[in-house]
Design a protein around this motif. Structure first.
Motif, mmCIF file in Angstrom:
data_model
loop_
_atom_site.group_PDB
_atom_site.id
_atom_site.type_symbol
_atom_site.label_atom_id
_atom_site.label_comp_id
_atom_site.label_asym_id
_atom_site.label_seq_id
_atom_site.Cartn_x
_atom_site.Cartn_y
_atom_site.Cartn_z
ATOM 1 N N THR A 50 0.844 -1.179 0.000
ATOM 2 C CA THR A 50 0.000 0.000 0.000
ATOM 3 C C THR A 50 0.888 1.240 0.000
ATOM 4 O OG1 THR A 50 -1.620 -1.204 1.294
ATOM 5 C CG2 THR A 50 -1.860 1.178 1.214
ATOM 6 N N PRO A 51 0.647 2.153 -0.939
ATOM 7 C CA PRO A 51 1.503 3.334 -1.000
ATOM 8 C C PRO A 51 1.250 4.260 0.180
ATOM 9 C CG PRO A 51 -0.301 3.557 -2.531
ATOM 10 C CD PRO A 51 -0.378 2.156 -1.952
ATOM 11 N N THR A 52 2.276 4.995 0.517
ATOM 12 C CA THR A 52 2.140 6.017 1.543
ATOM 13 C C THR A 52 1.348 7.167 0.941
ATOM 14 O OG1 THR A 52 4.323 5.409 2.335
ATOM 15 C CG2 THR A 52 3.432 7.513 3.106
ATOM 16 N N PRO A 53 0.280 7.614 1.595
ATOM 17 C CA PRO A 53 -0.500 8.703 1.012
ATOM 18 C C PRO A 53 0.332 9.981 0.872
ATOM 19 C CG PRO A 53 -1.459 7.959 3.101
ATOM 20 C CD PRO A 53 -0.228 7.156 2.855
ATOM 21 N N ALA A 54 -0.021 10.774 -0.129
ATOM 22 C CA ALA A 54 0.682 12.035 -0.350
ATOM 23 C C ALA A 54 0.467 12.955 0.849
ATOM 24 C CB ALA A 54 0.174 12.699 -1.628
ATOM 25 N N LYS A 55 1.513 13.614 1.233
ATOM 26 C CA LYS A 55 1.437 14.545 2.355
ATOM 27 C C LYS A 55 1.167 15.944 1.825
ATOM 28 C CE LYS A 55 4.625 11.683 4.908
ATOM 29 N NZ LYS A 55 5.494 10.894 4.104
ATOM 30 N N GLU A 56 0.640 16.801 2.695
ATOM 31 C CA GLU A 56 0.297 18.156 2.270
ATOM 32 C C GLU A 56 1.500 18.920 1.749
ATOM 33 O OE1 GLU A 56 -2.010 20.376 5.057
ATOM 34 O OE2 GLU A 56 -3.210 18.631 5.566
ATOM 35 N N HIS A 57 2.661 18.729 2.358
ATOM 36 C CA HIS A 57 3.848 19.471 1.939
ATOM 37 C C HIS A 57 4.588 18.803 0.791
ATOM 38 C CE1 HIS A 57 6.411 16.485 3.887
ATOM 39 N NE2 HIS A 57 5.584 16.531 4.912
ATOM 40 N N GLU A 58 4.115 17.681 0.342
ATOM 41 C CA GLU A 58 4.776 16.947 -0.727
ATOM 42 C C GLU A 58 4.556 17.659 -2.067
ATOM 43 O OE1 GLU A 58 5.485 12.378 -0.735
ATOM 44 O OE2 GLU A 58 3.477 12.806 -1.459
ATOM 45 N N PRO A 59 5.541 17.632 -2.946
ATOM 46 C CA PRO A 59 5.381 18.306 -4.237
ATOM 47 C C PRO A 59 4.330 17.627 -5.110
ATOM 48 C CG PRO A 59 7.408 17.029 -4.190
ATOM 49 C CD PRO A 59 6.821 16.981 -2.804
ATOM 50 N N LYS A 60 3.819 18.360 -6.075
ATOM 51 C CA LYS A 60 2.824 17.821 -6.989
ATOM 52 C C LYS A 60 3.445 16.776 -7.912
ATOM 53 C CE LYS A 60 -0.682 19.306 -10.257
ATOM 54 N NZ LYS A 60 -1.341 20.433 -10.901
ATOM 55 N N TYR A 61 4.676 17.027 -8.334
ATOM 56 C CA TYR A 61 5.410 16.111 -9.212
ATOM 57 C C TYR A 61 6.695 15.679 -8.530
ATOM 58 C CZ TYR A 61 2.356 18.075 -12.766
ATOM 59 O OH TYR A 61 1.262 18.480 -13.482
ATOM 60 N N MET A 62 7.136 14.448 -8.818
ATOM 61 C CA MET A 62 8.403 13.957 -8.274
ATOM 62 C C MET A 62 9.160 13.224 -9.369
ATOM 63 S SD MET A 62 7.207 12.411 -4.570
ATOM 64 C CE MET A 62 8.815 12.216 -3.838
ATOM 65 N N ARG A 63 10.483 13.234 -9.269
ATOM 66 C CA ARG A 63 11.293 12.422 -10.173
ATOM 67 C C ARG A 63 11.022 10.953 -9.861
ATOM 68 N NH1 ARG A 63 17.295 14.477 -9.431
ATOM 69 N NH2 ARG A 63 16.717 13.825 -7.354
#
Length: 105
Positions: free
Chosen positions: A28-41
């Protein structure tokens, strides 16, 4: 396998792929956090979610949400997390197997 036509072999292979896909346990993926960027490498997304880079790249090839960026891709974080949770990789494998079976018939 003697006496089997190419079409029979492809159907058997497709069924085997579906069985393997059903048995794959995707963490199960870790949910996106509020401070996480919209795009990632790809590298950063893979590390943050506990996958290998090659797994993420193969998922991009079968439909994981991303945007092309130079010679690579940027992963659309929220969309990719939803795609993984919804079984996107498994569904893509199933669709590909069905398409290959139809193509061979």
């Amino acid at each position: 396998m003697r006496g089997m036509t190419e079409s029979d072999l492809l159907r058997a292979l497709s069924k085997a792929l579906l069985i393997v896909a059903d048995q794959m346990q995707v963490p199960t993926p870790t949910p996106a956090k509020e401070h996480e960027p919209k795009y990632m490498r790809v590298r950063d997304f893979a590390r943050s979610r506990g996958y290998s880079e090659s797994t993420i790249r193969s998922w991009v090839r079968v439909g994981m949400p991303h945007v092309p960026s130079g010679r690579g891709s940027r992963i659309l974080v929220a969309g990719a997390d939803e795609w993984i949770s919804a079984g996107g990789a498994r569904l893509a494998i199933e669709r590909r197997a069905v398409a290959e079976t139809r193509k061979a018939s």
